[in-house]
Design a protein around this motif. Structure first.
Motif, PDB file in Angstrom:
ATOM      1  N   GLY A 156       4.940   7.333  -7.346  1.00 20.11           N
ATOM      2  CA  GLY A 156       3.657   7.068  -6.169  1.00 20.11           C
ATOM      3  C   GLY A 156       2.496   7.427  -7.116  1.00 20.11           C
ATOM      4  O   GLY A 156       2.501   8.189  -7.823  1.00 20.11           O
ATOM      5  N   TYR A 157       1.357   6.882  -6.632  1.00 20.85           N
ATOM      6  CA  TYR A 157      -0.037   6.988  -7.120  1.00 20.85           C
ATOM      7  C   TYR A 157      -1.088   7.699  -6.209  1.00 20.85           C
ATOM      8  O   TYR A 157      -2.315   7.582  -6.421  1.00 20.85           O
ATOM      9  CB  TYR A 157      -0.470   5.749  -7.649  1.00 20.85           C
ATOM     10  CG  TYR A 157       0.260   5.271  -8.839  1.00 20.85           C
ATOM     11  CD1 TYR A 157       0.073   5.923 -10.274  1.00 20.85           C
ATOM     12  CD2 TYR A 157       1.368   4.634  -8.835  1.00 20.85           C
ATOM     13  CE1 TYR A 157       0.691   5.672 -11.218  1.00 20.85           C
ATOM     14  CE2 TYR A 157       2.149   4.107 -10.025  1.00 20.85           C
ATOM     15  CZ  TYR A 157       1.661   4.832 -11.265  1.00 20.85           C
ATOM     16  OH  TYR A 157       2.610   4.401 -12.400  1.00 20.85           O
ATOM     17  N   SER A 158      -0.549   8.226  -5.029  1.00 20.30           N
ATOM     18  CA  SER A 158      -1.608   8.871  -4.055  1.00 20.30           C
ATOM     19  C   SER A 158      -2.361  10.045  -4.738  1.00 20.30           C
ATOM     20  O   SER A 158      -3.427  10.059  -4.108  1.00 20.30           O
ATOM     21  CB  SER A 158      -0.541   9.424  -2.743  1.00 20.30           C
ATOM     22  OG  SER A 158       0.099  10.348  -3.311  1.00 20.30           O
ATOM     23  N   GLN A 159      -1.815  10.547  -5.612  1.00 17.07           N
ATOM     24  CA  GLN A 159      -2.599  11.696  -6.481  1.00 17.07           C
ATOM     25  C   GLN A 159      -3.668  11.100  -7.565  1.00 17.07           C
ATOM     26  O   GLN A 159      -4.585  11.756  -7.886  1.00 17.07           O
ATOM     27  CB  GLN A 159      -1.723  12.970  -7.046  1.00 17.07           C
ATOM     28  CG  GLN A 159      -0.841  13.356  -6.004  1.00 17.07           C
ATOM     29  CD  GLN A 159      -1.565  14.369  -4.972  1.00 17.07           C
ATOM     30  OE1 GLN A 159      -2.453  14.785  -5.132  1.00 17.07           O
ATOM     31  NE2 GLN A 159      -1.282  13.817  -3.562  1.00 17.07           N
ATOM     32  N   GLU A 160      -3.425  10.047  -8.190  1.00 19.86           N
ATOM     33  CA  GLU A 160      -4.284   9.269  -8.990  1.00 19.86           C
ATOM     34  C   GLU A 160      -5.350   8.508  -8.514  1.00 19.86           C
ATOM     35  O   GLU A 160      -6.362   8.300  -9.254  1.00 19.86           O
ATOM     36  CB  GLU A 160      -3.323   8.978 -10.106  1.00 19.86           C
ATOM     37  CG  GLU A 160      -2.645   9.602 -10.967  1.00 19.86           C
ATOM     38  CD  GLU A 160      -1.215   9.910 -10.319  1.00 19.86           C
ATOM     39  OE1 GLU A 160      -0.813   9.378  -9.293  1.00 19.86           O
ATOM     40  OE2 GLU A 160      -0.388  10.626 -10.991  1.00 19.86           O
ATOM     41  N   THR A 204      -7.627   6.587  -5.551  1.00 14.59           N
ATOM     42  CA  THR A 204      -8.308   6.655  -4.276  1.00 14.59           C
ATOM     43  C   THR A 204      -8.052   5.375  -3.599  1.00 14.59           C
ATOM     44  O   THR A 204      -7.519   4.531  -3.781  1.00 14.59           O
ATOM     45  CB  THR A 204      -9.881   6.721  -4.467  1.00 14.59           C
ATOM     46  OG1 THR A 204     -10.252   5.218  -4.899  1.00 14.59           O
ATOM     47  CG2 THR A 204     -10.485   7.484  -5.443  1.00 14.59           C
ATOM     48  N   GLN A 205      -8.360   5.653  -2.240  1.00 15.33           N
ATOM     49  CA  GLN A 205      -8.093   4.550  -1.395  1.00 15.33           C
ATOM     50  C   GLN A 205      -8.745   3.270  -1.602  1.00 15.33           C
ATOM     51  O   GLN A 205      -8.117   2.311  -1.647  1.00 15.33           O
ATOM     52  CB  GLN A 205      -8.318   5.075   0.261  1.00 15.33           C
ATOM     53  CG  GLN A 205      -7.755   3.905   1.424  1.00 15.33           C
ATOM     54  CD  GLN A 205      -6.414   3.750   1.430  1.00 15.33           C
ATOM     55  OE1 GLN A 205      -5.633   4.624   1.204  1.00 15.33           O
ATOM     56  NE2 GLN A 205      -6.029   2.564   1.422  1.00 15.33           N
ATOM     57  N   ARG A 243       1.265   4.062  -2.878  1.00 12.25           N
ATOM     58  CA  ARG A 243       0.894   5.352  -2.576  1.00 12.25           C
ATOM     59  C   ARG A 243       2.154   6.291  -2.802  1.00 12.25           C
ATOM     60  O   ARG A 243       1.751   7.380  -3.586  1.00 12.25           O
ATOM     61  CB  ARG A 243       0.480   5.379  -1.131  1.00 12.25           C
ATOM     62  CG  ARG A 243      -0.948   5.659  -0.922  1.00 12.25           C
ATOM     63  CD  ARG A 243      -1.403   6.000   0.569  1.00 12.25           C
ATOM     64  NE  ARG A 243      -2.041   5.065   1.404  1.00 12.25           N
ATOM     65  CZ  ARG A 243      -1.757   4.504   2.299  1.00 12.25           C
ATOM     66  NH1 ARG A 243      -0.841   5.186   3.139  1.00 12.25           N
ATOM     67  NH2 ARG A 243      -2.244   3.671   2.937  1.00 12.25           N
ATOM     68  N   PHE A 244       3.231   5.964  -2.484  1.00  9.79           N
ATOM     69  CA  PHE A 244       4.523   6.873  -2.050  1.00  9.79           C
ATOM     70  C   PHE A 244       5.615   6.714  -3.336  1.00  9.79           C
ATOM     71  O   PHE A 244       6.214   7.478  -3.462  1.00  9.79           O
ATOM     72  CB  PHE A 244       4.926   6.963  -0.860  1.00  9.79           C
ATOM     73  CG  PHE A 244       3.881   7.307   0.173  1.00  9.79           C
ATOM     74  CD1 PHE A 244       3.227   8.606   0.173  1.00  9.79           C
ATOM     75  CD2 PHE A 244       3.493   6.581   1.082  1.00  9.79           C
ATOM     76  CE1 PHE A 244       2.222   8.734   0.892  1.00  9.79           C
ATOM     77  CE2 PHE A 244       2.568   6.696   2.206  1.00  9.79           C
ATOM     78  CZ  PHE A 244       1.813   7.871   2.006  1.00  9.79           C
ATOM     79  N   ILE A 277      -6.819   1.568  -4.410  1.00  7.95           N
ATOM     80  CA  ILE A 277      -5.499   0.888  -3.792  1.00  7.95           C
ATOM     81  C   ILE A 277      -5.897  -0.406  -3.303  1.00  7.95           C
ATOM     82  O   ILE A 277      -5.234  -1.445  -3.599  1.00  7.95           O
ATOM     83  CB  ILE A 277      -4.811   1.903  -3.197  1.00  7.95           C
ATOM     84  CG1 ILE A 277      -4.234   3.173  -3.796  1.00  7.95           C
ATOM     85  CG2 ILE A 277      -3.612   1.226  -2.235  1.00  7.95           C
ATOM     86  CD1 ILE A 277      -3.679   4.192  -2.851  1.00  7.95           C
ATOM     87  N   ARG A 281       0.856  -1.172  -0.066  1.00  7.91           N
ATOM     88  CA  ARG A 281      -0.017   0.015  -0.095  1.00  7.91           C
ATOM     89  C   ARG A 281       0.983   1.193  -0.006  1.00  7.91           C
ATOM     90  O   ARG A 281       0.682   2.314  -0.668  1.00  7.91           O
ATOM     91  CB  ARG A 281      -0.914  -0.156   1.341  1.00  7.91           C
ATOM     92  CG  ARG A 281      -2.027   0.760   1.343  1.00  7.91           C
ATOM     93  CD  ARG A 281      -2.931   0.822   2.332  1.00  7.91           C
ATOM     94  NE  ARG A 281      -3.608  -0.574   2.526  1.00  7.91           N
ATOM     95  CZ  ARG A 281      -3.487  -1.461   3.267  1.00  7.91           C
ATOM     96  NH1 ARG A 281      -2.643  -1.678   4.180  1.00  7.91           N
ATOM     97  NH2 ARG A 281      -4.111  -2.550   3.176  1.00  7.91           N
ATOM     98  N   ASP A 282       1.952   1.258   0.811  1.00 14.14           N
ATOM     99  CA  ASP A 282       2.936   2.364   0.956  1.00 14.14           C
ATOM    100  C   ASP A 282       3.706   2.462  -0.429  1.00 14.14           C
ATOM    101  O   ASP A 282       3.677   3.903  -0.849  1.00 14.14           O
ATOM    102  CB  ASP A 282       3.900   2.330   2.092  1.00 14.14           C
ATOM    103  CG  ASP A 282       3.101   2.268   3.447  1.00 14.14           C
ATOM    104  OD1 ASP A 282       2.133   3.021   3.420  1.00 14.14           O
ATOM    105  OD2 ASP A 282       3.863   1.835   4.392  1.00 14.14           O
TER     106      ASP A 282
END
Length: 122
Positions: free
Chosen positions: A102-106, A108-109, A94-95, A112, A90-91
């Motif tokens: 990382g895909y935290s901006q593209e 959603t939770q 995300r990062f 992921i 997951r990290d």
């Protein structure tokens, strides 16, 4: 007659070679054929859009990143050596890590989580 026989022979050889090369191409299985539940199927489609360009899901064909087949069947991730578990994956999604963005901006939770569910099927 000889020209006609040669033409037929060439045609037959071409058809045999075409048929043989078609056997090497494996048809992509559907979500249902893979037995994916709705969350895993969603993760597969997200994977296709974001991950597949660098990570081959089912083979070791060379791409930028490692194949993710059996990624959670190992104790550690092959490149980073980090524990192969949902929290670490997951990290990384995300990062990013090393060369992976990382895909935290593209994503959603939930997206992921869907990708993680799909990765467990590989």
């Amino acid at each position: 007659m000889i020209v006609f026989s040669r033409a037929i022979f060439c045609l037959l050889v071409s058809l045999v070679l075409l048929g043989a090369s078609a056997c090497e191409v494996e048809r992509r299985k559907s979500d249902a054929e893979l037995g994916l539940n709705p969350q895993q199927a969603s993760g597969r489609h997200i994977y296709d859009q974001y991950c597949d360009r660098c990570h081959e899901p089912y083979s070791a064909r060379k791409r930028k990143g490692p194949s993710l087949q059996g990624v959670f069947h190992r104790e550690y991730f092959s490149v980073s050596g980090m524990p192969a578990n949902d929290d670490r994956a997951r990290d990384i999604i995300r990062f990013g890590r090393d060369k992976m963005q990382g895909y935290s901006q593209e994503l959603t939770q939930q997206q992921i989580e869907d990708v993680l569910a799909y990765l467990h099927t590989l």
